[in-house]
Design an enzyme around this catalytic site. Structure first.
Site, PDB file in Angstrom:
ATOM      1  N   ARG A 265      77.601  87.982  78.450  1.00 42.40           N
ATOM      2  CA  ARG A 265      77.263  86.504  77.711  1.00 42.40           C
ATOM      3  C   ARG A 265      78.145  85.637  78.129  1.00 42.40           C
ATOM      4  NH1 ARG A 265      79.656  85.670  73.100  1.00 42.40           N
ATOM      5  NH2 ARG A 265      79.856  87.797  72.510  1.00 42.40           N
ATOM      6  N   HIS A 269      79.197  83.851  70.823  1.00 48.21           N
ATOM      7  CA  HIS A 269      78.014  84.456  70.639  1.00 48.21           C
ATOM      8  C   HIS A 269      77.016  83.459  69.852  1.00 48.21           C
ATOM      9  CE1 HIS A 269      75.950  87.260  67.999  1.00 48.21           C
ATOM     10  NE2 HIS A 269      76.270  86.592  66.676  1.00 48.21           N
ATOM     11  N   TYR A 278      88.907  86.398  71.174  1.00 46.01           N
ATOM     12  CA  TYR A 278      88.647  88.114  71.746  1.00 46.01           C
ATOM     13  C   TYR A 278      88.369  88.173  73.009  1.00 46.01           C
ATOM     14  CZ  TYR A 278      83.678  86.715  70.852  1.00 46.01           C
ATOM     15  OH  TYR A 278      82.577  86.200  70.992  1.00 46.01           O
TER      16      TYR A 278
END
Length: 368
Positions: A265, A269, A278
């Site tokens: 990805r 998100h 992260y």
């Protein structure tokens, strides 16, 4: 006492030790994997056009979120080979069970993009007729759609006719109990369903290593008696070849099939997420080098299947598509508050009728 290395028939369930690949990151042909057939050139060109349009749709939807036209948008940029490959492996009368991240796949399936985005705008839970388009409502709770997909697949098996169901699920969804229940039920009932896991390496901010100790998510099917495979999810040629085989096997009565696609990805998100907390910029750059759209374009150019005019035509069609979508989404929707009571029960309860009548009278009074 002699113990067999594997129970009888177990070997046929095991995925390839490394992900199946047909095309390297630079677009050159890799060593052809045994047991799979590369799609013919015409299907690859169609996949390319849909990937170009899909990426432009994704970029436009992200922009609409920033403009306040969508409440939220989960981007699938970087997962185009999975989104388009999954759709192209299905027939028109097959069913697709998507997640909230699979809007691009629904557009590739031919659904009205405004109807697809209705959920993310907050107008309706589902803006299209699932029965008419053979696409279940986009599912936000993780993995619940996999159980529904198996139930419908079992119904198709009982009716006959060769229909197949494909259930999209993310790597995070494979940690949910529903996913495992679906695998077990599908295997026991020999349901014609393909579980397509898009492993984009993060369940929101949780990396794969903190979700599972399995060597690959594809191995999760083996314990339930489900044939499994893993594929390079950024290689459209490989994705389509593997899914073609999985769908054909399910259609022929071979039962469920689990395919794990290794992808990434590229964006956060959702627009509410800060992915820099992260993952590193270096990691994103490494995966950008494996971009599925650039890889397919280079491959088709190398084979002489894609001319500069084809690229320009695909880009132009995508821009026109985005412009139409932008214009339609910029028009404010006309909401009818009474629709809140539609599709709650097959037969409305007395309490629901009473509440609807009360709201209708209040709305009528306001108009006077």
């Amino acid at each position: 006492m002699t113990v067999a290395a594997h129970p009888p028939g177990a070997d046929r369930l095991l995925p390839s030790p490394v992900p199946v690949r047909f095309v390297a990151e630079d677009g050159t042909a890799a060593e052809p994997p045994a047991g799979y057939t590369a799609p013919e050139g015409g299907r690859l060109l169609e996949a390319y056009r849909r990937m170009v349009l899909g990426r432009r749709f994704d970029v436009q939807a992200t922009a609409l979120t920033k403009q306040g036209r969508l409440a939220v948008y989960p981007s699938s940029r970087g997962q185009e080979a999975c989104q388009i490959g999954g759709v192209l492996a299905l027939r028109g009368d097959d069913w697709l069970f998507p997640t909230y991240r699979d809007s691009m796949a629904l557009v590739a399936r031919g659904l009205d993009p405004v109807e697809v985005l209705t959920l993310l705008r907050g107008d309706w839970h589902c803006g299209y007729d699932p029965a008419a388009v053979r696409v279940a409502p986009q599912c936000t709770p993780l993995a619940t759609q996999t159980v529904h997909a198996v139930g419908l697949a079992d119904a198709l098996r009982r009716k006959g006719g060769g229909g197949v169901v494909m259930a999209f699920v993310g790597d995070g969804g494979t940690s949910e109990g529903d996913f495992h229940e679906a695998l077990n039920y599908a295997a026991v009932m020999n349901a014609p369903v393909v579980f397509f896991v898009q492993n984009n390496k993060y369940a929101i901010s949780v990396p794969l290593a903190k979700q599972t100790a399995a060597p690959a998510l594809a191995y999760k099917g083996v314990g339930y008696g489900v044939r499994s495979e893993q594929v390079d999810g950024n290689d459209l040629v490989a994705v389509l070849a593997v899914l073609d085989a999985a769908v054909a096997d399910a259609r022929a009565g071979g039962g469920p099939f689990l395919v794990e696609a290794h992808t990434y990805r590229m964006d956060a998100h959702t627009n509410a997420d800060d992915a820099t907390r992260y993952r590193t910029a270096e990691e994103v750059e490494r995966w950008a080098a494996a971009d599925p759209l650039a890889r397919l374009e280079a491959h088709l150019r190398g084979r002489g299947l894609l001319a500069p005019g084809d690229v320009a035509a695909a880009d132009e069609a995508a821009e026109e598509f985005a412009a139409r979508l932008r214009d339609r989404m910029n028009a404010d929707p006309r909401a009818n508050p009474l629709e809140l009571f539609d599709h709650v029960f097959a037969e409305p309860t007395p309490q629901l009728r009473e509440q609807r009548d009360l709201l209708a009278s209040e709305l009528a009074a306001e108009e006077q």
